[in-house]
Design a protein around this motif. Structure first.
Motif, PDB file in Angstrom:
ATOM      1  N   LEU A   1      -9.607   9.720 -18.676  1.00 29.10           N
ATOM      2  CA  LEU A   1     -10.272   8.754 -17.562  1.00 29.10           C
ATOM      3  C   LEU A   1     -11.655   9.000 -17.578  1.00 29.10           C
ATOM      4  CD1 LEU A   1      -9.527   6.656 -15.458  1.00 29.10           C
ATOM      5  CD2 LEU A   1      -9.468   8.178 -13.758  1.00 29.10           C
TER       6      LEU A   1
ATOM      7  N   GLY B   1      -5.738  11.929 -14.222  1.00 25.75           N
ATOM      8  CA  GLY B   1      -6.640  12.407 -14.941  1.00 25.75           C
ATOM      9  C   GLY B   1      -6.771  13.705 -15.066  1.00 25.75           C
TER      10      GLY B   1
ATOM     11  N   PHE C   1      -1.292  -1.673 -10.792  1.00 29.70           N
ATOM     12  CA  PHE C   1      -0.736  -0.296 -10.329  1.00 29.70           C
ATOM     13  C   PHE C   1      -1.809   0.541 -10.467  1.00 29.70           C
ATOM     14  CE2 PHE C   1       1.013   3.792 -11.187  1.00 29.70           C
ATOM     15  CZ  PHE C   1       1.482   4.186  -9.934  1.00 29.70           C
ATOM     16  N   THR C   2      -1.947   1.456  -9.279  1.00 26.82           N
ATOM     17  CA  THR C   2      -2.784   2.647  -9.307  1.00 26.82           C
ATOM     18  C   THR C   2      -1.818   3.863  -8.678  1.00 26.82           C
ATOM     19  OG1 THR C   2      -5.080   1.530  -9.348  1.00 26.82           O
ATOM     20  CG2 THR C   2      -4.841   4.035  -8.612  1.00 26.82           C
TER      21      THR C   2
ATOM     22  N   PRO D   1       0.903  -1.349  -0.076  1.00 22.52           N
ATOM     23  CA  PRO D   1      -0.185  -0.075   0.075  1.00 22.52           C
ATOM     24  C   PRO D   1       0.795   1.389  -0.101  1.00 22.52           C
ATOM     25  CG  PRO D   1       0.207  -0.872   2.211  1.00 22.52           C
ATOM     26  CD  PRO D   1       0.990  -1.838   1.287  1.00 22.52           C
ATOM     27  N   ALA D   2       0.482   2.490  -0.215  1.00 23.06           N
ATOM     28  CA  ALA D   2       0.952   3.732  -0.034  1.00 23.06           C
ATOM     29  C   ALA D   2       1.469   3.776   1.358  1.00 23.06           C
ATOM     30  CB  ALA D   2      -0.235   4.751  -0.559  1.00 23.06           C
TER      31      ALA D   2
ATOM     32  N   MET E   1      -3.888   5.581 -13.868  1.00 19.18           N
ATOM     33  CA  MET E   1      -2.905   7.016 -13.585  1.00 19.18           C
ATOM     34  C   MET E   1      -3.832   8.030 -13.289  1.00 19.18           C
ATOM     35  SD  MET E   1       0.221   5.672 -15.839  1.00 19.18           S
ATOM     36  CE  MET E   1      -0.685   5.012 -17.142  1.00 19.18           C
TER      37      MET E   1
ATOM     38  N   ILE F   1       7.019   1.772 -14.197  1.00 21.60           N
ATOM     39  CA  ILE F   1       6.630   0.418 -13.844  1.00 21.60           C
ATOM     40  C   ILE F   1       6.348  -0.189 -15.346  1.00 21.60           C
ATOM     41  CG2 ILE F   1       4.751  -1.009 -12.890  1.00 21.60           C
ATOM     42  CD1 ILE F   1       4.588   0.856 -10.665  1.00 21.60           C
TER      43      ILE F   1
ATOM     44  N   SER G   1      10.134   3.416  -3.365  1.00 22.91           N
ATOM     45  CA  SER G   1      11.472   3.415  -4.090  1.00 22.91           C
ATOM     46  C   SER G   1      12.175   2.055  -3.546  1.00 22.91           C
ATOM     47  CB  SER G   1      12.286   4.381  -3.505  1.00 22.91           C
ATOM     48  OG  SER G   1      12.468   4.832  -2.230  1.00 22.91           O
TER      49      SER G   1
END
Ligand code: NAD
Length: 478
Positions: free
Chosen positions: A407, A250, A223-224, A173-174, A248, A233, A206
């Motif tokens: 998007l 918008g 991936f988002t 996760p982020a 990705m 990526i 990273s």
């Protein structure tokens, strides 16, 4: 303070390296401390996932259904607690946090059902006495990399189909919002997920992200996140021939035609542009308004925007929570300054000191803008929206499509013909008529065109494309 570990091979593992999860509404509120991994943590997770893969691939549809259904039920039963955690770590309002939590529950339950609805094709051969079967198989071990802005819904809408179709998962996760992903891991574990089928490795992009995308034991990456990370990526996965799916950014247009009903258009634009603090990939950041309704729209929109109540995400009266962190807030404020330099009239947009230590910003409306300005070409990802005046439908459509992104695109109109023409010609993966550009259903495909997305669509039955490969078997029974 509560410490939180990673889930690897069914065990909760600490890698030391604890990071505090800070509430953006009130930075004195530390939600918990989360152990961040590195490349060697990813090695351990890949080993566990590969060991679990044969068993999970052959698990019965009933077993997979029961796990996902139990996870969906548990998330729903704990929606208030998880929604509060979400609002504390990400900053969207409590109503939005609980709503997103329920969305995660619905996604798990939808894919629980999909476990039981998997089918193939039986085809006649062009040759005698041969039958052909076309079936789907899991891709293998899937690495999932998610952003901070939907900290439970996005991990859910990637993890649930991956597991439903027989894959093992490593979720990263982020690093800003590990709490909700950790909660999903905890619930999967409590609901009896077999060891190694789902693994959580928290940490920096990273380090942990980079190790995942370069690892030879990973078969696919979903991936988002931002365009820059997505392009990186794609390159890495292309070289190692990993299956890859990218969602990705918008720069979504919302067209308002002269015949629009302002009582529909203004709430749709307000919601699409500013709700969730504008931190949605589907946010309406360019409001493209036909000349005949422009002044009335600007008056109504300016009033609505200045009436919005910004505040602590947990206060019931708050409509717009804080920006996610100091870095994002500074980036938003720099775009407000840029808007002024580029000649826009700016309503709001300043940092707000609300008597609490948070990252608050007044919603910003940029008036008198054109589509060449950087503020209308780059994704800001904050509570900022531009108004662009156009002379007719054709110019509105041309401006809407003049962007690297694709998007979501919306139109407010009373004309069936204009709505149909826009729906057909908008260069976007999703089109909304008299609805905000943001806010979608969970059982239908989600994704975009041009620079916004790459690879198979997410969500609904279309998710099967990414999480499976097709096998064609020929059977001679002569
Ligand atoms: P980001 O690209 O900075 O990070 C996304 C994820 O990638 C994080 O988990 C991060 O740690 C990881 N990452 C960073 N560098 C990496 C690397 N070298 N290798 C592997 N992983 C790496 O994006 P963000 O700031 O978290 O999210 C905001 C962005 O996400 C916005 O651009 C927004 O439009 C986009 N977004 C898109 C959608 C969509 O469906 N299209 C949905 C939500 C958000």
């Amino acid at each position: 303070m509560t410490k939180h570990e990673n889930l690897i091979g069914g065990k909760w593992v600490s890698f030391g390296n604890y990071h505090d999860n800070i509430n953006p509404s009130d930075t004195s509120d530390v939600i918990g401390s989360y152990s961040y991994g590195d490349a060697s943590s990813v090695d351990a997770a890949v080993e566990a996932a590969r060991a679990a893969q044969p068993g999970w691939r052959n698990a019965t549809p009933q077993a997979r259904h029961d796990l996902l259904d139990a996870v969906g039920n548990t998330i729903a039963a704990r929606k208030d607690e998880i929604g509060r955690l979400l609002s504390r770590e990400e900053g969207k309002t409590l109503a939005e946090g609980i709503g997103e939590t329920m969305r995660a529950s619905q996604v798990f339950k939808f894919f629980a059902g999909e476990c039981l609805r998997q089918s193939g094709d039986l085809q006649a051969s062009v040759r005698p006495d041969i039958d052909i079967e076309v079936t789907r198989e899991p891709v293998g071990v899937v690495g999932i990399v998610t952003p901070w802005n939907f900290p439970i819904a996005i991990p859910a809408w990637k993890t649930a189909p991956a597991l439903a179709y027989g894959n093992c998962v490593i979720l990263k996760p982020a690093d800003l919002t590990p709490g909700c992903a950790h909660m999903i891991a905890q619930i999967l574990d409590e609901c009896g997920c077999p060891p190694g089928v789902f693994n959580l490795v928290m940490g920096r992009g990273s380090k942990v992200g980079e190790a995942l995308i370069t690892h030879t034991g990973i078969d696919a990456i979903s991936f988002t996140g931002s365009v820059a990370t997505g392009h990186h990526i794609a390159e890495v996965c292309g070289k190692s021939r990993k299956k890859v799916q990218l969602e990705m950014g918008g720069k979504n247009p919302m067209v308002v035609l002269n015949d629009a009903d302002l009582s529909v258009a203004v709430p749709a634009c307000l919601n699409g542009t500013f709700f969730s603090t504008g931190q949605r990939c589907t946010a309406s950041s360019r409001l493209i308004v036909e000349a005949g309704i422009h002044d009335a729209f600007v008056d109504a929109m300016t009033k609505a925007v200045t009436d919005l109540k910004v505040g602590n995400a947990l206060d019931a009266s708050t409509q717009i929570g804080p920006v996610v962190d100091e870095k994002q807030l500074n980036s938003n404020l720099a775009y407000v300054e840029l808007a002024k330099k580029e000649g826009a009239e700016v309503i709001g947009g300043q940092r707000l000191e609300l008597g609490q230590t948070g990252f608050y910003q007044a919603p910003a409306l940029f008036l008198g803008t054109n589509n060449d300005m950087r503020i209308n070409r780059e994704e800001i990802f904050g509570p900022c929206g531009s108004i662009l005046k156009v002379s007719d439908f054709d110019e509105a459509l041309a401006v809407a499509n003049d962007t690297d992104f694709g998007l979501s695109a919306g139109i407010c109109t009373a004309s069936l013909k204009s709505a149909r023409d826009f729906k057909r010609q908008a260069q976007a993966g999703m089109v909304m008529v008299n609805l905000p550009t943001a806010g979608v259903d969970y059982h239908v495909p989600f994704g975009g065109s041009k620079g916004s997305s790459f690879g198979a669509r997410e969500q609904g039955r279309y998710a099967v494309e990414f999480y499976t490969t097709v096998k064609t078997s020929y059977i001679y029974a002569g």
